[in-house]
Enzyme design. Structure first.
Site, PDB file in Angstrom:
ATOM      1  N   HIS A  45      38.421 -29.506 -14.805  1.00 35.59           N
ATOM      2  CA  HIS A  45      37.168 -29.243 -14.094  1.00 35.59           C
ATOM      3  C   HIS A  45      36.844 -27.756 -14.069  1.00 35.59           C
ATOM      4  O   HIS A  45      36.927 -27.100 -13.027  1.00 35.59           O
ATOM      5  CB  HIS A  45      37.237 -29.809 -12.670  1.00 35.59           C
ATOM      6  CG  HIS A  45      37.055 -31.294 -12.638  1.00 35.59           C
ATOM      7  ND1 HIS A  45      37.503 -32.083 -11.599  1.00 35.59           N
ATOM      8  CD2 HIS A  45      36.463 -32.137 -13.517  1.00 35.59           C
ATOM      9  CE1 HIS A  45      37.198 -33.350 -11.846  1.00 35.59           C
ATOM     10  NE2 HIS A  45      36.574 -33.411 -13.012  1.00 35.59           N
ATOM     11  N   HIS A  78      42.814 -35.585 -15.803  1.00 34.29           N
ATOM     12  CA  HIS A  78      42.732 -36.356 -14.556  1.00 34.29           C
ATOM     13  C   HIS A  78      43.208 -37.787 -14.702  1.00 34.29           C
ATOM     14  O   HIS A  78      43.340 -38.501 -13.724  1.00 34.29           O
ATOM     15  CB  HIS A  78      41.284 -36.354 -14.036  1.00 34.29           C
ATOM     16  CG  HIS A  78      40.713 -34.980 -13.983  1.00 34.29           C
ATOM     17  ND1 HIS A  78      39.892 -34.476 -14.960  1.00 34.29           N
ATOM     18  CD2 HIS A  78      40.899 -33.986 -13.095  1.00 34.29           C
ATOM     19  CE1 HIS A  78      39.583 -33.229 -14.667  1.00 34.29           C
ATOM     20  NE2 HIS A  78      40.184 -32.896 -13.550  1.00 34.29           N
ATOM     21  N   GLU A 130      40.161 -38.476 -11.041  1.00 39.68           N
ATOM     22  CA  GLU A 130      41.561 -38.881 -10.856  1.00 39.68           C
ATOM     23  C   GLU A 130      41.648 -40.145 -10.002  1.00 39.68           C
ATOM     24  O   GLU A 130      42.449 -41.047 -10.275  1.00 39.68           O
ATOM     25  CB  GLU A 130      42.361 -37.742 -10.201  1.00 39.68           C
ATOM     26  CG  GLU A 130      43.825 -38.117 -10.022  1.00 39.68           C
ATOM     27  CD  GLU A 130      44.616 -37.092  -9.224  1.00 39.68           C
ATOM     28  OE1 GLU A 130      44.324 -35.883  -9.318  1.00 39.68           O
ATOM     29  OE2 GLU A 130      45.535 -37.515  -8.502  1.00 39.68           O
ATOM     30  N   SER A 226      35.750 -28.824  -8.904  1.00 39.07           N
ATOM     31  CA  SER A 226      37.213 -28.673  -8.896  1.00 39.07           C
ATOM     32  C   SER A 226      37.750 -28.947  -7.495  1.00 39.07           C
ATOM     33  O   SER A 226      37.519 -28.169  -6.573  1.00 39.07           O
ATOM     34  CB  SER A 226      37.584 -27.253  -9.337  1.00 39.07           C
ATOM     35  OG  SER A 226      38.922 -26.975  -8.984  1.00 39.07           O
ATOM     36  N   SER A 227      38.480 -30.039  -7.355  1.00 39.41           N
ATOM     37  CA  SER A 227      38.969 -30.442  -6.030  1.00 39.41           C
ATOM     38  C   SER A 227      39.893 -29.387  -5.433  1.00 39.41           C
ATOM     39  O   SER A 227      39.722 -28.952  -4.291  1.00 39.41           O
ATOM     40  CB  SER A 227      39.708 -31.781  -6.147  1.00 39.41           C
ATOM     41  OG  SER A 227      40.321 -32.115  -4.928  1.00 39.41           O
ATOM     42  N   ASN A 228      40.886 -28.938  -6.204  1.00 39.59           N
ATOM     43  CA  ASN A 228      41.863 -28.017  -5.598  1.00 39.59           C
ATOM     44  C   ASN A 228      41.221 -26.680  -5.242  1.00 39.59           C
ATOM     45  O   ASN A 228      41.622 -26.032  -4.282  1.00 39.59           O
ATOM     46  CB  ASN A 228      43.103 -27.877  -6.487  1.00 39.59           C
ATOM     47  CG  ASN A 228      42.912 -26.944  -7.647  1.00 39.59           C
ATOM     48  OD1 ASN A 228      43.207 -25.768  -7.556  1.00 39.59           O
ATOM     49  ND2 ASN A 228      42.378 -27.457  -8.762  1.00 39.59           N
ATOM     50  N   SER A 270      42.265 -24.888 -12.370  1.00 41.65           N
ATOM     51  CA  SER A 270      41.546 -25.090 -13.631  1.00 41.65           C
ATOM     52  C   SER A 270      40.750 -23.864 -14.068  1.00 41.65           C
ATOM     53  O   SER A 270      40.065 -23.901 -15.089  1.00 41.65           O
ATOM     54  CB  SER A 270      40.608 -26.305 -13.499  1.00 41.65           C
ATOM     55  OG  SER A 270      39.884 -26.239 -12.291  1.00 41.65           O
TER      56      SER A 270
END
Ligand code: SF4
Length: 313
Positions: A45, A78, A130, A226-228, A270
């Site tokens: 991402h 993912h 994911e 981007s989740s993180n 990422s």
């Protein structure tokens, strides 16, 4: 008197081993086979990573029906649902799996639990790629929970047979609180707290947590999906420090920096390290800075490439 702004660089930050592996898979396939190399979904991402690979001949697609029969296709970091793998095999596609091994581990846990007859409760964000892939491992036996408040309305076939798992890139503290709510509701539930959160996600959160109190501003380099990276912004804000997610130096608003003496700059797993350098350069253009590295943990994790790509050429 000129004020020197302190720029803290907590580490680890930026690329993780799973992202490096996924990018290298696409690069090696491009070197070996030439374009086009089809990639299902964004390989990771990050808009810059995707644009760079596109310029070299990668073609990003959403679904396999956009790929010609027998073409080369890469599954993103993912992960994908087993139904996608079956469809690729049925179509005679040459599929290369760039799923991060830590996502694959959660898939294996979901399969093991479902095969044992458990309902799988997945802690995650609906629609994230994911989560779509992990839910697809045992779709008829998996339910999603997004926050602790939603635990009360969960319905499972047998409360004595439940296992919880989580998306790899969530907030450690949030998953711990959802896990506690699940344990309170289902005393027999199996699960391991925030253990499914990957080392890269938890390390980047710990590194930001270590500097957030001395920073007037936390900048997180990363893409909006981007989740993180988003979790790092949340963490800083929850600690009471203003924070912004920036795609790159061009997204920096000089007004955010006004009056700040100490700025922390980090990046999601990422985001390429060069983008952090660009942001630091942009901050330095606004006035003198003192650059301070703040290492919190050293990462040594590496993942092997798929067998067919381990030798160059
Ligand atoms: Fe793997 Fe974690 Fe990196 Fe995602 S963030 S690719 S799960 S190591």
């Amino acid at each position: 008197m000129t004020v020197i702004r302190r720029v803290l660089l907590p580490s680890p930050r930026s690329f993780c081993a799973g992202v490096e592996r996924a990018i290298e898979i696409v690069e090696r396939l491009l070197d070996r086979h030439g374009p086009p190399v089809y990639v299902r979904n964004q390989i990771v991402h990050n808009a810059h990573v995707v644009a760079d690979l596109e310029a070299r001949g990668a073609v990003f697609i959403g679904e396999l029906d956009e790929v010609p029969d027998e073409a080369l296709v890469v599954f993103s970091a993912h992960g994908v649902a087993p139904a996608v793998e079956r469809e690729a095999a049925r179509r005679g596609l040459d599929a290369v799996d760039a799923t991060c091994p830590l996502v694959a581990k959660v898939h294996a846990e979901a399969k093991r639990a479902a095969d044992a007859g458990d309902t799988v409760i997945l802690i995650g964000h609906e629609g994230h790629e994911e989560v779509v892939g992990t839910m697809g491992v045992a779709p008829e036996r998996t339910v999603l929970v997004e926050d602790a408040a939603a635990v009360a309305s969960l319905r499972v076939a047998d409360p004595a047979k439940v296992t919880y798992l989580s998306q790899t890139t969530l907030s450690v503290t949030e998953v711990e609180s959802i896990a506690a709510a699940l344990q309170a509701r289902y005393p027999a539930i199996k699960g391991q707290g925030a253990e499914d959160i990957c080392y890269a996600t938890s390390n980047r959160q710990a590194a930001v947590a270590a500097v957030v109190d001395e920073a007037d501003l936390v900048l997180v380099v990363g893409s909006a999906n981007s989740s993180n990276s988003n979790r790092l912004v949340e963490l800083a804000r929850l600690a009471g420090t203003p924070s912004h997610l920036v795609e790159d130096a061009g997204a920096l608003d000089p007004a955010w920096l006004e009056g700040t003496r100490t700025v922390a700059v980090t990046a999601g797993a990422s985001a390429p390290p060069a983008l952090v350098d660009d942001v630091v350069t942009a901050i330095a253009a606004l006035g003198p800075i003192e650059l301070i590295e703040r290492p919190v943990t050293e990462e040594t994790q590496e993942f092997l490439l798929p067998q067919r790509l381990r030798t160059r050429g």
